[in-house]
Design a protein around this motif. Structure first.
Motif, PDB file in Angstrom:
ATOM      1  N   UNK A 341       0.826  -1.205   0.000  1.00 11.73           N
ATOM      2  CA  UNK A 341       0.000   0.000   0.000  1.00 11.73           C
ATOM      3  C   UNK A 341       0.860   1.255   0.000  1.00 11.73           C
ATOM      4  N   UNK A 342       0.382   2.284  -0.676  1.00  8.89           N
ATOM      5  CA  UNK A 342       1.017   3.598  -0.608  1.00  8.89           C
ATOM      6  C   UNK A 342      -0.055   4.661  -0.830  1.00  8.89           C
ATOM      7  N   UNK A 343       0.244   5.890  -0.472  1.00 10.56           N
ATOM      8  CA  UNK A 343      -0.719   6.979  -0.612  1.00 10.56           C
ATOM      9  C   UNK A 343      -0.780   7.413  -2.071  1.00 10.56           C
ATOM     10  N   UNK A 344      -1.989   7.397  -2.622  1.00  9.69           N
ATOM     11  CA  UNK A 344      -2.141   7.777  -4.017  1.00  9.69           C
ATOM     12  C   UNK A 344      -2.633   9.199  -4.221  1.00  9.69           C
ATOM     13  N   UNK A 345      -3.356   9.757  -3.226  1.00 11.83           N
ATOM     14  CA  UNK A 345      -3.961  11.069  -3.442  1.00 11.83           C
ATOM     15  C   UNK A 345      -4.135  11.768  -2.109  1.00 11.83           C
ATOM     16  N   UNK A 346      -3.894  13.047  -2.080  1.00 10.29           N
ATOM     17  CA  UNK A 346      -4.148  13.861  -0.890  1.00 10.29           C
ATOM     18  C   UNK A 346      -4.783  15.168  -1.355  1.00 10.29           C
ATOM     19  N   UNK A 347      -6.061  15.341  -1.035  1.00 13.60           N
ATOM     20  CA  UNK A 347      -6.831  16.482  -1.531  1.00 13.60           C
ATOM     21  C   UNK A 347      -7.554  17.147  -0.373  1.00 13.60           C
ATOM     22  N   UNK A 348      -7.634  18.467  -0.396  1.00 13.11           N
ATOM     23  CA  UNK A 348      -8.417  19.201   0.588  1.00 13.11           C
ATOM     24  C   UNK A 348      -9.309  20.198  -0.132  1.00 13.11           C
ATOM     25  N   UNK A 349     -10.545  20.300   0.335  1.00  6.80           N
ATOM     26  CA  UNK A 349     -11.452  21.307  -0.207  1.00  6.80           C
ATOM     27  C   UNK A 349     -12.039  22.086   0.958  1.00  6.80           C
ATOM     28  N   UNK A 350     -11.997  23.399   0.873  1.00  6.52           N
ATOM     29  CA  UNK A 350     -12.456  24.246   1.977  1.00  6.52           C
ATOM     30  C   UNK A 350     -13.344  25.360   1.453  1.00  6.52           C
ATOM     31  N   UNK A 351     -14.249  25.795   2.326  1.00  2.00           N
ATOM     32  CA  UNK A 351     -15.166  26.881   1.985  1.00  2.00           C
ATOM     33  C   UNK A 351     -15.368  27.751   3.225  1.00  2.00           C
ATOM     34  N   UNK A 352     -15.276  29.051   3.056  1.00  2.00           N
ATOM     35  CA  UNK A 352     -15.463  29.988   4.160  1.00  2.00           C
ATOM     36  C   UNK A 352     -16.303  31.161   3.693  1.00  2.00           C
ATOM     37  N   UNK A 353     -17.304  31.530   4.477  1.00  2.00           N
ATOM     38  CA  UNK A 353     -18.086  32.719   4.182  1.00  2.00           C
ATOM     39  C   UNK A 353     -18.161  33.571   5.437  1.00  2.00           C
ATOM     40  N   UNK A 354     -17.905  34.849   5.303  1.00  2.00           N
ATOM     41  CA  UNK A 354     -17.979  35.795   6.416  1.00  2.00           C
ATOM     42  C   UNK A 354     -18.969  36.892   6.053  1.00  2.00           C
TER      43      UNK A 354
END
Length: 425
Positions: A341-354
């Motif tokens: 096994x090995x890491x194939x993908x690292x993704x982050x999605x973020x949303x901010x509203x002020x």
């Protein structure tokens, strides 16, 4: 060096963060000094990878939690690289798991003032044997849900995971993954979602919001909705003693209800590009800002803004020293008995509203001139790019970090209310 200043009350902000780590196989509190430096280093990597005029939003806490979960399955060099890069190597072995558990549990306690929800889920390939101890520890420390799927049915798996994401982010994050993100070689996918909602302790009054010009660092201007208030806030003026940051810059801390959580805004002088200030940002400086801002009356001009971003974390993490887990030499044998096994993908999605109070609000339209003369109190005029941190004031843990290079842009000839609808993500 700190110099005093001013602030005003914030709006009702909504922030969401989703981090995903995908894995493919080959054919109590975190001490502030444990992860703060990693958080800042990751910010600088994301800054370098993006455009000079792009907004940034990510969650250092979410990355730390995801990498902590990775540690449970890692051994050898794969394990040591994570511990060294994140800052866990200064802790006794395995202590970071209890610390992460205690921190996320404390932050998730619903005291009625704000909401922080953290959720973790593991998707395992059907028919593949995973170490029962690994699964036990994932549930114990990270409360991870565990489900089995057939990754060869990639479209169905993407739909299932995307539904889980929507359910844990108040339907703000849509279609994080697609069928192309999986293949018959995928064996495990880990998803971590964080949702935050908090009301300002001192809210902005919607009737004070006006259309205003925001000056971008490239010299261009856009029209945005500028909120205003005068109030008592923690404020300071700082200088590193050089001209790197363009001299003195302002730091304003605005608490959310309950005061455990706050947003810290760092604003260079009007004529100084944010890029001149960013290089001096270090973990020790974050601590200096928090310890030296003083409560006083301040006039605050803050744009309403939305920031959302989907980013690939694989390369930034590799640049920070976490390389082994992304290669065929990865040792994730604490997950299974094998080493394929090995890491194939690292993704982050973020949303901010002020905003002032939320997504709705009656606001005035039309241009007005705001004067800088005859000021009785310090002014924080965020009409140009700024850096921000959303942190837990008791623990020092950073929930969100980012910058606003361009706020929500409006067309002043349109009905202002038509510009306030939430975007379809």
């Amino acid at each position: 060096m700190c110099i005093p200043g001013c602030v005003s009350a914030p709006p009702f902000p909504l922030l969401l963060l989703l981090l995903l780590l995908g894995y493919g196989c080959h054919a109590a509190d975190i001490p502030e000094d444990a992860t703060a430096e990693f958080s800042v280093r990751l910010y600088h990597r994301l800054q370098a990878a993006g455009g000079s005029d792009s907004n940034i939003i990510f969650s250092p806490l979410s990355v730390a939690v995801a990498l902590g979960m990775m540690e449970l399955g890692a051994r050898g060099a794969s394990l040591e690289e994570i511990r060294q890069a994140v800052g866990f190597s200064q802790l006794p072995a395995d202590e970071e798991f209890s610390l992460l558990h205690n921190l996320t549990s404390a932050m998730s306690d619903d005291d009625g003032h704000y909401i922080v929800r953290l959720a973790n889920s593991l998707y395992l390939q059907e028919g593949m044997a995973f170490n029962p101890e690994f699964l036990h520890l994932m549930r114990k420390y990270f409360r991870a849900e565990v489900d089995t799927v057939d990754f060869s049915e990639s479209a169905a798996v993407a739909d299932q995971i995307n539904s889980w994401v929507e359910n844990h982010t108040e339907s703000k994050i849509h279609k994080l993954l697609s069928a192309e993100d999986f293949s018959s070689m995928t064996r495990l996918t880990l998803v971590n979602a964080v949702y935050f909602r908090g009301s300002w302790k001192n809210q902005f009054r919607p009737e004070n919001t006006r259309t205003f010009s925001f000056s971008r660092d490239d010299g261009s201007e856009v029209q945005t909705l500028m909120m205003y208030q005068q109030g008592d806030f923690s404020y300071g003026e700082f200088s590193d003693g050089t001209q790197e940051a363009g001299g003195v810059y302002q730091v304003l801390e605005m608490p959310y209800e309950g005061e455990d959580m706050s947003m810290m805004i760092v604003l260079p002088r009007q004529e100084v590009p944010l890029a001149s200030l960013e290089p001096i940002i270090k973990a020790a400086l974050l601590e200096e800002w928090a310890n030296n801002v003083k409560r006083q009356k301040v006039e605050v001009y803050l744009p309403r803004f939305k920031v959302e971003q989907r980013m690939d974390l694989k390369e930034p993490l590799q640049e920070l020293g976490i390389r082994n887990i992304f290669t065929k030499e990865a040792d994730l044998s604490a997950m299974t008995d094998g080493k394929d096994l090995f890491i194939g993908k690292a993704v982050q999605k973020a949303y901010l509203e002020v905003t002032e109070e939320g997504a709705e609000g009656a606001v005035g339209s039309g241009m007005i001139a705001l004067t800088r003369t005859l000021v009785l109190y310090p002014q924080v005029m965020a009409d140009h790019p700024f850096f921000f941190v959303i942190r837990n004031r008791r623990t020092g843990s950073i929930l969100f970090m980012g910058r606003v290079m361009t706020p929500e842009v409006i067309n002043p000839t349109n009905d202002i209310r038509t510009t306030q609808a939430l975007p379809v993500l």
